[in-house]
Scaffold this motif. Structure first.
Motif, short mmCIF file in Angstrom:
data_model
loop_
_atom_site.label_atom_id
_atom_site.label_comp_id
_atom_site.label_asym_id
_atom_site.label_seq_id
_atom_site.Cartn_x
_atom_site.Cartn_y
_atom_site.Cartn_z
N THR A 88 0.80 -1.21 0.00
CA THR A 88 0.00 0.00 0.00
C THR A 88 0.84 1.27 0.00
O THR A 88 0.38 2.31 -0.44
CB THR A 88 -0.93 0.04 1.22
OG1 THR A 88 -0.14 -0.06 2.41
CG2 THR A 88 -1.93 -1.11 1.19
N VAL A 142 -12.61 -1.67 -7.44
CA VAL A 142 -12.51 -0.42 -6.69
C VAL A 142 -13.52 -0.44 -5.56
O VAL A 142 -14.70 -0.76 -5.77
CB VAL A 142 -12.78 0.80 -7.61
CG1 VAL A 142 -12.69 2.10 -6.82
CG2 VAL A 142 -11.82 0.81 -8.79
N ARG A 180 3.49 3.92 -1.22
CA ARG A 180 4.06 4.30 -2.52
C ARG A 180 5.55 4.01 -2.61
O ARG A 180 6.04 3.59 -3.64
CB ARG A 180 3.81 5.79 -2.79
CG ARG A 180 2.38 6.10 -3.09
CD ARG A 180 2.20 7.59 -3.30
NE ARG A 180 0.81 7.91 -3.49
CZ ARG A 180 0.35 8.62 -4.50
NH1 ARG A 180 1.18 9.10 -5.38
NH2 ARG A 180 -0.93 8.86 -4.60
N GLY A 217 -14.22 2.31 -2.54
CA GLY A 217 -13.84 3.55 -1.86
C GLY A 217 -12.53 4.08 -2.43
O GLY A 217 -12.42 4.31 -3.62
N ASP A 218 -11.51 4.21 -1.57
CA ASP A 218 -10.22 4.73 -2.01
C ASP A 218 -9.18 3.62 -2.19
O ASP A 218 -7.98 3.88 -2.22
CB ASP A 218 -9.70 5.80 -1.04
CG ASP A 218 -9.42 5.26 0.35
OD1 ASP A 218 -9.86 4.13 0.64
OD2 ASP A 218 -8.76 5.95 1.13
N ILE A 219 -9.63 2.38 -2.34
CA ILE A 219 -8.74 1.23 -2.52
C ILE A 219 -9.00 0.61 -3.89
O ILE A 219 -10.15 0.43 -4.28
CB ILE A 219 -8.94 0.17 -1.42
CG1 ILE A 219 -8.62 0.77 -0.05
CG2 ILE A 219 -8.09 -1.07 -1.69
CD1 ILE A 219 -8.96 -0.14 1.10
N THR A 220 -7.94 0.30 -4.61
CA THR A 220 -8.07 -0.34 -5.91
C THR A 220 -7.20 -1.57 -5.95
O THR A 220 -6.06 -1.56 -5.48
CB THR A 220 -7.62 0.61 -7.04
OG1 THR A 220 -8.41 1.79 -6.97
CG2 THR A 220 -7.77 -0.02 -8.40
#
Length: 40
Positions: A2, A30, A4, A32-35
């Motif tokens: 997770t 996808v 970067r 929410g803010d997780i892919t």
């Protein structure tokens, strides 16, 4: 992974091997803010 920095470190290691890299996205999920990307 997770973070970067962690992702960048792994990609740099793979690229430094000098091997050709090719990936095709099979699925993208996808929530929410997780892919999550599933590659071939």
């Amino acid at each position: 992974m997770t973070d970067r920095t962690e992702i960048a470190t792994e990609l740099e290691r793979d690229i430094s091997l000098g091997l050709p890299l090719e990936a095709k996205a099979r699925h993208v999920f996808v929530a929410g803010d997780i892919t999550q990307i599933v590659l071939d």
